[in-house]
Design a protein around this motif. Structure first.
Motif, PDB file in Angstrom:
ATOM      1  N   SER A 120      12.883  53.918 -82.903  1.00 30.51           N
ATOM      2  CA  SER A 120      14.200  53.924 -83.542  1.00 30.51           C
ATOM      3  C   SER A 120      14.885  52.606 -83.204  1.00 30.51           C
ATOM      4  CB  SER A 120      15.036  55.108 -83.042  1.00 30.51           C
ATOM      5  OG  SER A 120      16.336  55.069 -83.590  1.00 30.51           O
ATOM      6  N   TYR A 121      15.162  51.802 -84.225  1.00 26.31           N
ATOM      7  CA  TYR A 121      15.744  50.479 -83.985  1.00 26.31           C
ATOM      8  C   TYR A 121      16.450  50.014 -85.243  1.00 26.31           C
ATOM      9  CZ  TYR A 121      15.966  46.014 -81.423  1.00 26.31           C
ATOM     10  OH  TYR A 121      16.380  44.898 -80.721  1.00 26.31           O
ATOM     11  N   GLN A 122      17.652  49.479 -85.079  1.00 26.45           N
ATOM     12  CA  GLN A 122      18.360  48.910 -86.214  1.00 26.45           C
ATOM     13  C   GLN A 122      17.954  47.445 -86.326  1.00 26.45           C
ATOM     14  OE1 GLN A 122      22.606  49.211 -86.113  1.00 26.45           O
ATOM     15  NE2 GLN A 122      22.877  48.220 -88.098  1.00 26.45           N
ATOM     16  N   PHE A 123      17.007  47.171 -87.213  1.00 18.87           N
ATOM     17  CA  PHE A 123      16.527  45.803 -87.378  1.00 18.87           C
ATOM     18  C   PHE A 123      17.537  44.993 -88.180  1.00 18.87           C
ATOM     19  CE2 PHE A 123      12.477  47.813 -86.384  1.00 18.87           C
ATOM     20  CZ  PHE A 123      11.862  46.852 -85.598  1.00 18.87           C
ATOM     21  N   SER A 124      17.862  43.828 -87.660  1.00 20.95           N
ATOM     22  CA  SER A 124      18.703  42.890 -88.390  1.00 20.95           C
ATOM     23  C   SER A 124      18.333  41.486 -87.946  1.00 20.95           C
ATOM     24  CB  SER A 124      20.194  43.146 -88.124  1.00 20.95           C
ATOM     25  OG  SER A 124      20.543  42.771 -86.799  1.00 20.95           O
ATOM     26  N   PHE A 125      18.599  40.510 -88.796  1.00 21.89           N
ATOM     27  CA  PHE A 125      18.345  39.129 -88.399  1.00 21.89           C
ATOM     28  C   PHE A 125      19.265  38.723 -87.255  1.00 21.89           C
ATOM     29  CE2 PHE A 125      16.571  38.859 -92.782  1.00 21.89           C
ATOM     30  CZ  PHE A 125      15.283  38.506 -92.421  1.00 21.89           C
ATOM     31  N   HIS A 126      20.481  39.268 -87.228  1.00 26.80           N
ATOM     32  CA  HIS A 126      21.373  39.004 -86.108  1.00 26.80           C
ATOM     33  C   HIS A 126      20.760  39.508 -84.798  1.00 26.80           C
ATOM     34  CE1 HIS A 126      24.286  38.634 -89.433  1.00 26.80           C
ATOM     35  NE2 HIS A 126      25.021  37.921 -88.596  1.00 26.80           N
ATOM     36  N   GLN A 127      20.180  40.718 -84.827  1.00 27.93           N
ATOM     37  CA  GLN A 127      19.589  41.275 -83.619  1.00 27.93           C
ATOM     38  C   GLN A 127      18.369  40.472 -83.177  1.00 27.93           C
ATOM     39  OE1 GLN A 127      20.379  44.440 -81.564  1.00 27.93           O
ATOM     40  NE2 GLN A 127      19.323  42.833 -80.427  1.00 27.93           N
ATOM     41  N   LEU A 128      17.503  40.114 -84.125  1.00 28.72           N
ATOM     42  CA  LEU A 128      16.307  39.337 -83.765  1.00 28.72           C
ATOM     43  C   LEU A 128      16.689  37.955 -83.260  1.00 28.72           C
ATOM     44  CD1 LEU A 128      13.742  40.288 -86.569  1.00 28.72           C
ATOM     45  CD2 LEU A 128      14.218  41.422 -84.386  1.00 28.72           C
ATOM     46  N   ALA A 129      17.746  37.368 -83.818  1.00 28.58           N
ATOM     47  CA  ALA A 129      18.221  36.072 -83.328  1.00 28.58           C
ATOM     48  C   ALA A 129      18.771  36.213 -81.911  1.00 28.58           C
ATOM     49  CB  ALA A 129      19.280  35.504 -84.262  1.00 28.58           C
ATOM     50  N   ALA A 130      19.489  37.311 -81.655  1.00 28.42           N
ATOM     51  CA  ALA A 130      19.997  37.559 -80.305  1.00 28.42           C
ATOM     52  C   ALA A 130      18.849  37.763 -79.326  1.00 28.42           C
ATOM     53  CB  ALA A 130      20.921  38.775 -80.307  1.00 28.42           C
ATOM     54  N   ASN A 131      17.818  38.495 -79.749  1.00 30.51           N
ATOM     55  CA  ASN A 131      16.639  38.680 -78.893  1.00 30.51           C
ATOM     56  C   ASN A 131      15.988  37.344 -78.572  1.00 30.51           C
ATOM     57  OD1 ASN A 131      17.170  41.393 -79.294  1.00 30.51           O
ATOM     58  ND2 ASN A 131      15.368  41.773 -80.570  1.00 30.51           N
ATOM     59  N   THR A 132      15.889  36.483 -79.578  1.00 31.07           N
ATOM     60  CA  THR A 132      15.277  35.168 -79.384  1.00 31.07           C
ATOM     61  C   THR A 132      16.112  34.315 -78.440  1.00 31.07           C
ATOM     62  OG1 THR A 132      14.295  35.276 -81.596  1.00 31.07           O
ATOM     63  CG2 THR A 132      14.424  33.109 -80.565  1.00 31.07           C
ATOM     64  N   ALA A 133      17.430  34.364 -78.591  1.00 34.29           N
ATOM     65  CA  ALA A 133      18.309  33.632 -77.679  1.00 34.29           C
ATOM     66  C   ALA A 133      18.150  34.148 -76.255  1.00 34.29           C
ATOM     67  CB  ALA A 133      19.757  33.756 -78.135  1.00 34.29           C
ATOM     68  N   GLY A 134      17.978  35.464 -76.107  1.00 30.53           N
ATOM     69  CA  GLY A 134      17.762  36.035 -74.782  1.00 30.53           C
ATOM     70  C   GLY A 134      16.466  35.545 -74.149  1.00 30.53           C
ATOM     71  N   LEU A 135      15.428  35.416 -74.969  1.00 26.31           N
ATOM     72  CA  LEU A 135      14.168  34.871 -74.454  1.00 26.31           C
ATOM     73  C   LEU A 135      14.363  33.435 -73.982  1.00 26.31           C
ATOM     74  CD1 LEU A 135      11.078  34.780 -74.048  1.00 26.31           C
ATOM     75  CD2 LEU A 135      10.867  34.199 -76.488  1.00 26.31           C
ATOM     76  N   LEU A 136      15.069  32.625 -74.767  1.00 27.66           N
ATOM     77  CA  LEU A 136      15.308  31.235 -74.370  1.00 27.66           C
ATOM     78  C   LEU A 136      16.145  31.175 -73.092  1.00 27.66           C
ATOM     79  CD1 LEU A 136      15.936  29.472 -77.800  1.00 27.66           C
ATOM     80  CD2 LEU A 136      13.790  29.798 -76.550  1.00 27.66           C
TER      81      LEU A 136
END
Length: 341
Positions: A120-136
């Motif tokens: 269960s996950y609300q996929f959005s480009f905002h969320q994936l961008a936030a995930n990517t920023a968290g990785l960086l």
């Protein structure tokens, strides 16, 4: 002012690492089955995992972090994959960038490839961008050149809009989403119907689609490795959750266009467009008249370059949706020249 470069047939060799990729690919007709996080598939570099909490769940982002092999130039490139691709698909580009002195980070987004498949996950480009920023953040990378291919181009755009201070340069490689499919008349598909469609995914359906829309009805044996990579996820024990996440991310692409915000981009931007690409998600649901006008990448690339302030446009006249796969040496040569400039 748009800076335009056209890359024709003459130029760099297309060998790249294609021979290595071909050697690792399953033979046509075989059906590999990989785990739900692509267990069993060989990545070109070691996989690391970024653990984090998102939407009340403990998740992992798989990623490759490749150090410079040549003299380090102090710059980092982040490579974002498309919907029918993984970080591994960038293998030739990773090698070229690393040899040129770049640190290269190539993640698999949540819901894709070697990363977590949340139920269960609300996929959005905002969320994936936030995930990517968290990785960086975890890797202590403050600024990077962000390169996105296909769906990754939409994600890279969202990242640049959300984090312009962290985006040294934005590069989009045959991004989907250069047009608003819903506004163009493509009918909506419910998540249930999309899920049922994803469950039918096989090597043959993937190859047929890619051959027609990605490679101008041509095929080379080295493409099979990447089709088997994706088909193996659908053939494995995680078929249901892989299909569910694929349906959800397809819905994300359809309902979250970035095309209307191109004028807001405020970072140096390059578009690299293979001219024979005809990708248009959802075109199979549209009328023949609507489908015929979608995915006109020569026109879309030029229109997008006009919409993004100061954008550079590089056109590959004979290549399609995945120029980094179709002609890696030509693509990497043009990319390195652009990054150096």
């Amino acid at each position: 002012m748009i800076k335009l470069a056209r890359i024709g047939l003459l130029g760099l060799s297309t060998l790249g690492l294609a021979a290595g990729a071909l050697a690792q690919a399953p033979k046509p007709g075989t059906s590999p089955a990989y785990g739900p996080q692509l267990e069993g598939f060989d990545y070109p570099h070691s996989i690391q995992r970024h653990a984090f909490s998102s939407q009340g769940q403990q998740l992992e982002m798989a990623y490759m972090d490749v150090a410079p092999q040549g003299q380090a130039n102090g710059r980092t490139v982040v490579l974002l994959h498309g919907k029918n691709f993984c970080g591994a698909t960038w293998q030739d580009t990773i090698a070229a960038l690393s040899q040129a002195g770049y640190r290269v980070v190539a993640p698999d987004q949540v819901g894709f490839c070697a990363s977590s498949k949340p139920a269960s996950y609300q996929f959005s480009f905002h969320q994936l961008a936030a995930n990517t920023a968290g990785l960086l953040d975890a890797l202590k990378i403050q600024r990077a050149t962000v390169i996105g291919h296909s769906m990754g181009g939409m994600l890279a755009t969202r990242f640049a809009l959300m984090h312009p201070e962290r985006t040294e340069k934005l590069v989009m490689v045959n991004p989907i989403g250069l047009e608003d499919y819903q506004a163009e008349g493509v009918p909506y598909a419910t998540l249930d119907s999309a899920y049922e469609g994803e469950l039918k995914t096989r090597y043959e359906t993937l190859r047929g689609y890619q051959q027609k829309f990605y490679y101008d009805s041509q095929w080379k044996p080295e493409y099979d490795r990447w089709v088997h990579m994706l088909a193996g996820l659908y053939a494995g024990p995680g078929k249901e959750i892989v299909s569910r996440n694929a349906a959800q991310t397809g819905d994300m692409i359809f309902t979250q266009p970035v095309v209307h915000e191109f004028g807001n981009i405020r970072v140096p931007t390059t578009l690299i467009i293979g001219q024979t690409d005809r990708s248009a998600p959802g075109a199979n649901r549209a009328t023949k008249e609507i489908a015929a006008r979608l995915g006109n990448y020569p026109e879309l690339g030029r229109k997008t370059a006009q919409a993004i302030p100061g954008a550079t446009l590089i056109e590959f006249q004979e290549l399609g949706h995945s120029p980094q796969v179709e002609a890696p040496a030509r693509f990497n040569g043009a990319l390195l020249k652009d990054l150096a400039g």
